[in-house]
Design a protein around this motif. Structure first.
Motif, PDB file in Angstrom:
ATOM      1  N   ARG A  52       5.334  -0.853  -4.545  1.00 15.26           N
ATOM      2  CA  ARG A  52       4.448   0.253  -4.165  1.00 15.26           C
ATOM      3  C   ARG A  52       3.437   0.569  -5.263  1.00 15.26           C
ATOM      4  O   ARG A  52       2.253   0.785  -5.009  1.00 15.26           O
ATOM      5  CB  ARG A  52       5.268   1.494  -3.818  1.00 15.26           C
ATOM      6  CG  ARG A  52       6.000   1.393  -2.484  1.00 15.26           C
ATOM      7  CD  ARG A  52       6.832   2.620  -2.187  1.00 15.26           C
ATOM      8  NE  ARG A  52       7.444   2.535  -0.872  1.00 15.26           N
ATOM      9  CZ  ARG A  52       6.882   2.955   0.244  1.00 15.26           C
ATOM     10  NH1 ARG A  52       5.676   3.526   0.204  1.00 15.26           N
ATOM     11  NH2 ARG A  52       7.493   2.829   1.407  1.00 15.26           N
ATOM     12  N   GLY A  53       3.918   0.605  -6.504  1.00 20.66           N
ATOM     13  CA  GLY A  53       3.016   0.910  -7.605  1.00 20.66           C
ATOM     14  C   GLY A  53       1.981  -0.174  -7.825  1.00 20.66           C
ATOM     15  O   GLY A  53       0.794   0.109  -8.003  1.00 20.66           O
ATOM     16  N   ALA A  54       2.419  -1.438  -7.790  1.00 20.39           N
ATOM     17  CA  ALA A  54       1.491  -2.541  -8.023  1.00 20.39           C
ATOM     18  C   ALA A  54       0.445  -2.632  -6.916  1.00 20.39           C
ATOM     19  O   ALA A  54      -0.744  -2.868  -7.184  1.00 20.39           O
ATOM     20  CB  ALA A  54       2.268  -3.862  -8.122  1.00 20.39           C
ATOM     21  N   VAL A  55       0.878  -2.428  -5.667  1.00 18.42           N
ATOM     22  CA  VAL A  55      -0.063  -2.472  -4.551  1.00 18.42           C
ATOM     23  C   VAL A  55      -1.063  -1.325  -4.653  1.00 18.42           C
ATOM     24  O   VAL A  55      -2.269  -1.498  -4.392  1.00 18.42           O
ATOM     25  CB  VAL A  55       0.690  -2.437  -3.204  1.00 18.42           C
ATOM     26  CG1 VAL A  55      -0.273  -2.218  -2.042  1.00 18.42           C
ATOM     27  CG2 VAL A  55       1.459  -3.730  -2.999  1.00 18.42           C
TER      28      VAL A  55
ATOM     29  N   ALA B 286      -3.593  -2.236  -7.268  1.00 14.98           N
ATOM     30  CA  ALA B 286      -4.473  -3.300  -6.786  1.00 14.98           C
ATOM     31  C   ALA B 286      -5.498  -2.764  -5.791  1.00 14.98           C
ATOM     32  O   ALA B 286      -6.676  -3.142  -5.824  1.00 14.98           O
ATOM     33  CB  ALA B 286      -3.641  -4.409  -6.140  1.00 14.98           C
ATOM     34  N   LYS B 287      -5.060  -1.875  -4.910  1.00 14.95           N
ATOM     35  CA  LYS B 287      -5.998  -1.285  -3.947  1.00 14.95           C
ATOM     36  C   LYS B 287      -7.067  -0.477  -4.653  1.00 14.95           C
ATOM     37  O   LYS B 287      -8.247  -0.527  -4.301  1.00 14.95           O
ATOM     38  CB  LYS B 287      -5.230  -0.403  -2.946  1.00 14.95           C
ATOM     39  CG  LYS B 287      -4.432  -1.184  -1.903  1.00 14.95           C
ATOM     40  CD  LYS B 287      -3.740  -0.239  -0.933  1.00 14.95           C
ATOM     41  CE  LYS B 287      -3.016  -0.999   0.160  1.00 14.95           C
ATOM     42  NZ  LYS B 287      -2.316  -0.094   1.107  1.00 14.95           N
ATOM     43  N   ARG B 288      -6.663   0.283  -5.684  1.00 17.87           N
ATOM     44  CA  ARG B 288      -7.626   1.087  -6.438  1.00 17.87           C
ATOM     45  C   ARG B 288      -8.629   0.210  -7.176  1.00 17.87           C
ATOM     46  O   ARG B 288      -9.776   0.610  -7.405  1.00 17.87           O
ATOM     47  CB  ARG B 288      -6.890   1.983  -7.437  1.00 17.87           C
ATOM     48  CG  ARG B 288      -6.169   3.151  -6.794  1.00 17.87           C
ATOM     49  CD  ARG B 288      -7.169   4.184  -6.309  1.00 17.87           C
ATOM     50  NE  ARG B 288      -6.521   5.305  -5.628  1.00 17.87           N
ATOM     51  CZ  ARG B 288      -7.175   6.361  -5.167  1.00 17.87           C
ATOM     52  NH1 ARG B 288      -8.487   6.425  -5.313  1.00 17.87           N
ATOM     53  NH2 ARG B 288      -6.544   7.328  -4.547  1.00 17.87           N
ATOM     54  N   LEU B 289      -8.185  -0.990  -7.572  1.00 13.51           N
ATOM     55  CA  LEU B 289      -9.068  -1.895  -8.312  1.00 13.51           C
ATOM     56  C   LEU B 289      -9.885  -2.787  -7.382  1.00 13.51           C
ATOM     57  O   LEU B 289     -10.632  -3.646  -7.841  1.00 13.51           O
ATOM     58  CB  LEU B 289      -8.245  -2.757  -9.270  1.00 13.51           C
ATOM     59  CG  LEU B 289      -7.528  -1.998 -10.398  1.00 13.51           C
ATOM     60  CD1 LEU B 289      -6.695  -2.942 -11.247  1.00 13.51           C
ATOM     61  CD2 LEU B 289      -8.528  -1.232 -11.263  1.00 13.51           C
TER      62      LEU B 289
ATOM     63  N   LEU C 141      -4.866 -10.849  -0.464  1.00 14.80           N
ATOM     64  CA  LEU C 141      -4.400 -11.341  -1.760  1.00 14.80           C
ATOM     65  C   LEU C 141      -3.207 -10.522  -2.247  1.00 14.80           C
ATOM     66  O   LEU C 141      -2.281 -11.056  -2.856  1.00 14.80           O
ATOM     67  CB  LEU C 141      -5.543 -11.290  -2.778  1.00 14.80           C
ATOM     68  CG  LEU C 141      -5.332 -12.076  -4.074  1.00 14.80           C
ATOM     69  CD1 LEU C 141      -5.043 -13.538  -3.765  1.00 14.80           C
ATOM     70  CD2 LEU C 141      -6.533 -11.943  -4.980  1.00 14.80           C
ATOM     71  N   ILE C 142      -3.225  -9.216  -1.986  1.00 16.55           N
ATOM     72  CA  ILE C 142      -2.078  -8.363  -2.346  1.00 16.55           C
ATOM     73  C   ILE C 142      -0.827  -8.832  -1.616  1.00 16.55           C
ATOM     74  O   ILE C 142       0.256  -8.956  -2.196  1.00 16.55           O
ATOM     75  CB  ILE C 142      -2.371  -6.886  -2.004  1.00 16.55           C
ATOM     76  CG1 ILE C 142      -3.489  -6.345  -2.898  1.00 16.55           C
ATOM     77  CG2 ILE C 142      -1.104  -6.038  -2.173  1.00 16.55           C
ATOM     78  CD1 ILE C 142      -3.965  -4.965  -2.496  1.00 16.55           C
ATOM     79  N   GLY C 143      -0.970  -9.106  -0.326  1.00 10.21           N
ATOM     80  CA  GLY C 143       0.180  -9.539   0.449  1.00 10.21           C
ATOM     81  C   GLY C 143       0.750 -10.857  -0.029  1.00 10.21           C
ATOM     82  O   GLY C 143       1.958 -11.055  -0.069  1.00 10.21           O
ATOM     83  N   LEU C 144      -0.116 -11.785  -0.406  1.00 11.13           N
ATOM     84  CA  LEU C 144       0.330 -13.104  -0.844  1.00 11.13           C
ATOM     85  C   LEU C 144       0.935 -13.092  -2.240  1.00 11.13           C
ATOM     86  O   LEU C 144       1.797 -13.907  -2.555  1.00 11.13           O
ATOM     87  CB  LEU C 144      -0.842 -14.086  -0.823  1.00 11.13           C
ATOM     88  CG  LEU C 144      -1.235 -14.660   0.532  1.00 11.13           C
ATOM     89  CD1 LEU C 144      -2.569 -15.373   0.435  1.00 11.13           C
ATOM     90  CD2 LEU C 144      -0.166 -15.583   1.060  1.00 11.13           C
TER      91      LEU C 144
ATOM     92  N   PRO D  43       1.433   2.904   1.511  1.00  6.11           N
ATOM     93  CA  PRO D  43       0.385   3.901   1.321  1.00  6.11           C
ATOM     94  C   PRO D  43      -0.232   3.836  -0.070  1.00  6.11           C
ATOM     95  O   PRO D  43       0.414   3.429  -1.027  1.00  6.11           O
ATOM     96  CB  PRO D  43       1.131   5.224   1.527  1.00  6.11           C
ATOM     97  CG  PRO D  43       2.553   4.916   1.193  1.00  6.11           C
ATOM     98  CD  PRO D  43       2.771   3.500   1.631  1.00  6.11           C
ATOM     99  N   SER D  44      -1.502   4.242  -0.141  1.00  5.97           N
ATOM    100  CA  SER D  44      -2.197   4.250  -1.428  1.00  5.97           C
ATOM    101  C   SER D  44      -1.874   5.527  -2.203  1.00  5.97           C
ATOM    102  O   SER D  44      -1.639   6.583  -1.627  1.00  5.97           O
ATOM    103  CB  SER D  44      -3.706   4.153  -1.203  1.00  5.97           C
ATOM    104  OG  SER D  44      -4.047   2.935  -0.587  1.00  5.97           O
ATOM    105  N   THR D  45      -1.868   5.401  -3.532  1.00  3.60           N
ATOM    106  CA  THR D  45      -1.729   6.561  -4.403  1.00  3.60           C
ATOM    107  C   THR D  45      -2.800   6.449  -5.472  1.00  3.60           C
ATOM    108  O   THR D  45      -3.592   5.516  -5.496  1.00  3.60           O
ATOM    109  CB  THR D  45      -0.333   6.606  -5.056  1.00  3.60           C
ATOM    110  OG1 THR D  45      -0.174   5.438  -5.889  1.00  3.60           O
ATOM    111  CG2 THR D  45       0.771   6.622  -4.003  1.00  3.60           C
ATOM    112  N   GLY D  46      -2.821   7.410  -6.402  1.00  3.50           N
ATOM    113  CA  GLY D  46      -3.772   7.357  -7.495  1.00  3.50           C
ATOM    114  C   GLY D  46      -3.461   6.230  -8.463  1.00  3.50           C
ATOM    115  O   GLY D  46      -2.369   5.647  -8.437  1.00  3.50           O
ATOM    116  N   LEU D  47      -4.426   5.924  -9.335  1.00  6.28           N
ATOM    117  CA  LEU D  47      -4.261   4.824 -10.279  1.00  6.28           C
ATOM    118  C   LEU D  47      -3.129   5.093 -11.264  1.00  6.28           C
ATOM    119  O   LEU D  47      -2.236   4.250 -11.448  1.00  6.28           O
ATOM    120  CB  LEU D  47      -5.570   4.590 -11.035  1.00  6.28           C
ATOM    121  CG  LEU D  47      -5.573   3.407 -12.019  1.00  6.28           C
ATOM    122  CD1 LEU D  47      -5.292   2.103 -11.292  1.00  6.28           C
ATOM    123  CD2 LEU D  47      -6.906   3.334 -12.764  1.00  6.28           C
TER     124      LEU D  47
END
Length: 329
Positions: A22-25, A28-31, A37-40, A165-169
């Protein structure tokens, strides 16, 4: 205390893997990294982190039986137990494109793992080759799924990232670091407890690695696949299992061998890797016959896994098939 150590280690591995993904995704979304690519990469690596840390910790403690048995046993459990259980709940559809690509790579990974087990060890050269093969697979999958997105508007591997779900950086970074710390500590507790348990009950590290550690570290895949089946989304189960088995061989065995070369236990080379190849081929056979894993095929898989566990835990059955496993120590 041994059982508490093993239980605490499993819980920390499960929770740590969830938080790491969850944290890494989120980061990655924030960046601005693409969901595909995230899924793979992140989701695939993240869900395999419990197996990775357990195998690395076992290798560092000199227990090659747990290090290799964890990977081989996880791959067998992924197919026979997890996918079998999902198919028994509801037939699992198979995407033909993913089967042609991922099915071939999964069989190749199982055959290569068996070959190097027969050679006798996984050294750093083998580890490096396995990691390069994983990188090549990820690139190939990414390119082919870009084509699929252009043609159909969706991709196989993006689903895992899309549901997170997305969270802050900063929260994402803290979540990932906390998850990684939990995984490292949990792996130490699990492997340490498993080695002591093997010594206490008089079985080999190989049996503990192939059964207790393998099933325990595969719990994220079990929960994901069963929940997908219960929610009438069984199409997620097949891709998750095939992808996990590829990561297990090329990623986990590869990285573990790079960290510390490990000898291949003769008992695993003589029996369990062949079982891994056989059940992978059986899965491909079931998948190609009707583009789905049927309920009766899922029940056959579960019965085969029960038989496999019987062989592992029964000295009489091991002797009946000519398989002799040494006791612990």
């Amino acid at each position: 205390m041994i059982y508490l150590s093993i239980l605490a280690g499993l819980l920390l591995l499960l929770a740590g893997g969830e938080f790491l993904v969850r944290g890494a995704v989120a980061v990655a979304k924030r960046l601005g990294v693409s969901p595909l690519l995230i899924g793979l990469t992140l989701v695939g690596f993240g869900t395999s982190t419990p197996e990775l840390m357990a195998s690395v910790q076992a290798a560092l403690q000199g227990s090659s039986g747990i290090a290799v048995g964890n990977v081989v046993g996880s791959n067998i459990a992924n197919i026979l137990l997890i996918l079998g259980l999902a198919a028994a709940i509801i037939p699992v559809p198979v995407d033909r494109g993913a089967l042609r690509r991922d099915g071939f790579v999964a069989v190749a990974a199982a055959v290569l793992a068996t070959a190097f087990c027969l050679i006798g060890s996984f050294d750093r050269i083998v580890g490096g080759v396995f990691v390069l093969l994983l990188a090549g697979y990820i690139y190939w999958a990414y390119r082919t799924e870009q084509v699929e997105i252009a043609a159909t508007g969706h991709a196989q591997h993006a689903d895992g990232a899309a549901t997170i779900p997305s969270t802050g950086l900063l929260p994402g970074v803290l979540m990932a670091l906390g998850g990684l710390a939990a995984i490292i500590f949990g792996a130490d507790l699990l492997v340490g407890g498993a080695i002591v348990l093997a010594e206490r009950v008089g079985v080999s590290d190989e049996v503990i690695g192939l059964t207790l550690v393998a099933v325990g570290t595969s719990l994220p895949e079990l929960v994901t696949s069963v929940m997908a089946a219960l929610r009438r989304q069984p199409e997620l189960a097949f891709g998750n299992i095939i992808g996990s088995n590829i990561y297990n061989v090329f990623g986990i065995l590869g990285v573990t061998a790079l960290v510390k070369p490990i000898p291949a236990p003769p008992q695993i080379a003589a029996f369990d890797t062949w079982v891994m190849v056989a059940v992978t081929l059986l899965l491909i056979l079931f998948a190609v016959t009707s583009s789905r894993i049927k309920r009766w095929e899922g029940l056959v898989m579960l019965a085969l896994y029960a038989a496999y566990l019987g062989v592992q835990t029964s000295p009489f059955l091991r002797g009946a098939i000519g398989l002799t496993l040494p006791a612990a120590g």
